[in-house]
Scaffold this motif. Sequence first.
Motif, PDB file in Angstrom:
ATOM      1  N   GLU A   1      -8.205  10.417   2.365  1.00  0.00           N
ATOM      2  CA  GLU A   1      -8.746   9.638   3.843  1.00  0.00           C
ATOM      3  C   GLU A   1      -8.636   8.023   3.620  1.00  0.00           C
ATOM      4  O   GLU A   1      -8.324   7.678   4.706  1.00  0.00           O
ATOM      5  CB  GLU A   1     -10.074   9.956   3.931  1.00  0.00           C
ATOM      6  N   VAL A   2      -8.464   7.471   2.504  1.00  0.00           N
ATOM      7  CA  VAL A   2      -8.448   6.031   2.536  1.00  0.00           C
ATOM      8  C   VAL A   2      -6.894   5.660   2.895  1.00  0.00           C
ATOM      9  O   VAL A   2      -6.769   4.855   3.776  1.00  0.00           O
ATOM     10  CB  VAL A   2      -8.726   5.550   1.235  1.00  0.00           C
ATOM     11  N   PHE A   3      -5.982   6.554   2.016  1.00  0.00           N
ATOM     12  CA  PHE A   3      -4.616   6.255   2.422  1.00  0.00           C
ATOM     13  C   PHE A   3      -4.284   6.433   3.860  1.00  0.00           C
ATOM     14  O   PHE A   3      -3.665   5.649   4.672  1.00  0.00           O
ATOM     15  CB  PHE A   3      -3.767   6.829   1.537  1.00  0.00           C
TER      16      PHE A   3
ATOM     17  N   ARG B   1       0.665  -1.314  -0.037  1.00  0.00           N
ATOM     18  CA  ARG B   1       0.113   0.288   0.026  1.00  0.00           C
ATOM     19  C   ARG B   1       0.800   1.250  -0.045  1.00  0.00           C
ATOM     20  O   ARG B   1       0.246   2.469  -0.231  1.00  0.00           O
ATOM     21  CB  ARG B   1      -0.926   0.059   1.212  1.00  0.00           C
ATOM     22  N   LEU B   2       2.085   1.136   0.312  1.00  0.00           N
ATOM     23  CA  LEU B   2       2.813   2.406   0.451  1.00  0.00           C
ATOM     24  C   LEU B   2       4.105   2.459  -0.278  1.00  0.00           C
ATOM     25  O   LEU B   2       5.250   2.791   0.188  1.00  0.00           O
ATOM     26  CB  LEU B   2       3.105   2.668   2.075  1.00  0.00           C
ATOM     27  N   PRO B   3       4.458   1.915  -1.395  1.00  0.00           N
ATOM     28  CA  PRO B   3       5.580   1.776  -2.096  1.00  0.00           C
ATOM     29  C   PRO B   3       6.234   3.256  -2.469  1.00  0.00           C
ATOM     30  O   PRO B   3       7.415   3.612  -2.226  1.00  0.00           O
ATOM     31  CB  PRO B   3       5.302   1.251  -3.521  1.00  0.00           C
TER      32      PRO B   3
ATOM     33  N   ASP C   1      -8.084  15.703  10.962  1.00  0.00           N
ATOM     34  CA  ASP C   1      -9.236  15.496  10.540  1.00  0.00           C
ATOM     35  C   ASP C   1      -9.344  14.453   9.595  1.00  0.00           C
ATOM     36  O   ASP C   1     -10.020  14.188   8.681  1.00  0.00           O
ATOM     37  CB  ASP C   1      -9.721  16.888   9.757  1.00  0.00           C
ATOM     38  N   GLY C   2      -8.874  13.305   9.975  1.00  0.00           N
ATOM     39  CA  GLY C   2      -9.060  11.998   9.309  1.00  0.00           C
ATOM     40  C   GLY C   2      -7.865  11.986   7.915  1.00  0.00           C
ATOM     41  O   GLY C   2      -7.995  11.222   7.275  1.00  0.00           O
ATOM     42  N   GLN C   3      -6.797  13.001   8.098  1.00  0.00           N
ATOM     43  CA  GLN C   3      -6.150  13.024   6.759  1.00  0.00           C
ATOM     44  C   GLN C   3      -4.669  12.985   7.399  1.00  0.00           C
ATOM     45  O   GLN C   3      -4.283  13.945   8.387  1.00  0.00           O
ATOM     46  CB  GLN C   3      -6.570  13.890   6.028  1.00  0.00           C
TER      47      GLN C   3
ATOM     48  N   HIS D   1      -2.119   5.394  -7.018  1.00  0.00           N
ATOM     49  CA  HIS D   1      -2.863   4.548  -5.721  1.00  0.00           C
ATOM     50  C   HIS D   1      -2.960   5.518  -4.473  1.00  0.00           C
ATOM     51  O   HIS D   1      -3.768   5.204  -3.619  1.00  0.00           O
ATOM     52  CB  HIS D   1      -2.112   3.268  -5.384  1.00  0.00           C
ATOM     53  N   VAL D   2      -2.052   6.683  -4.395  1.00  0.00           N
ATOM     54  CA  VAL D   2      -2.202   7.538  -3.308  1.00  0.00           C
ATOM     55  C   VAL D   2      -2.161   8.861  -3.784  1.00  0.00           C
ATOM     56  O   VAL D   2      -1.743   9.241  -4.870  1.00  0.00           O
ATOM     57  CB  VAL D   2      -0.798   7.299  -2.529  1.00  0.00           C
ATOM     58  N   PHE D   3      -3.200   9.785  -3.172  1.00  0.00           N
ATOM     59  CA  PHE D   3      -3.536  10.924  -3.760  1.00  0.00           C
ATOM     60  C   PHE D   3      -3.369  11.869  -2.529  1.00  0.00           C
ATOM     61  O   PHE D   3      -3.543  11.590  -1.182  1.00  0.00           O
ATOM     62  CB  PHE D   3      -5.128  11.119  -3.942  1.00  0.00           C
TER      63      PHE D   3
END
Length: 218
Positions: A57-59, A8-10, A121-123, A29-31
């Motif tokens: 927020e997903v990441f 998930r974190l390359p 705030d979730g980020q 995959h990451v924004f």
Amino acid sequence: MTTHLIPRLPAIAALASLIAPASALAHPHVFADARLEIETSADGRVTELRNVWRFDEVFSSSVILDFDENADMKLDAGELAKIGDMVTQSLAEFDYYTSVTVNGKDIGITLPEAIKVDYQDGQLLMFFALVPDSIELAGKIAFGVFDPTMYAALDFINDEDMAVTGASASRCARKVVRPDFDEIIEQNQASLTEAFFETTGSGDLSKLLATRLELDCK
């Protein structure tokens, strides 16, 4: 760090050995929403490049799952510091995703301190300052922030998110350039062959596609 963090974190991985560059034209995959401030001095030089990245927020939620060592569903100061230290080491290989050119020539940059990390705030937020090699406000200067592996998308939502600050902020004409993907591909069809990607990787294309701030200094 748990092993399920690796896929998930390359792009901003804990260690450079875990970074797995994505294939050219891969979907990010990451924004993250980004801001860049170019600080200038009274004697007409660029003194600092200040970056702020706010991740989606997903990441951000996935980072909590992997770094919340005490399982309290939040990131405390020690856990945030650990993320910052690992990201600092990883991104050094990629010049902290920052590109600076003066009259077309690449300029070196250094990171004087670790990348700082916060969770609001979730980020997940990352902020840090880079110091470029001596840059006089003369000629054409361009600044870009992008992931050369094209795994992470760093987006400057508003033109004002790429700003010039400090005593000499008004010395140069400023323009934010947002390249058109289709136009770039069409203009470079002759060179964007399989051999291009085999010999150069995705970094060259990501640089062409990256939003950049151009200064025209007289």
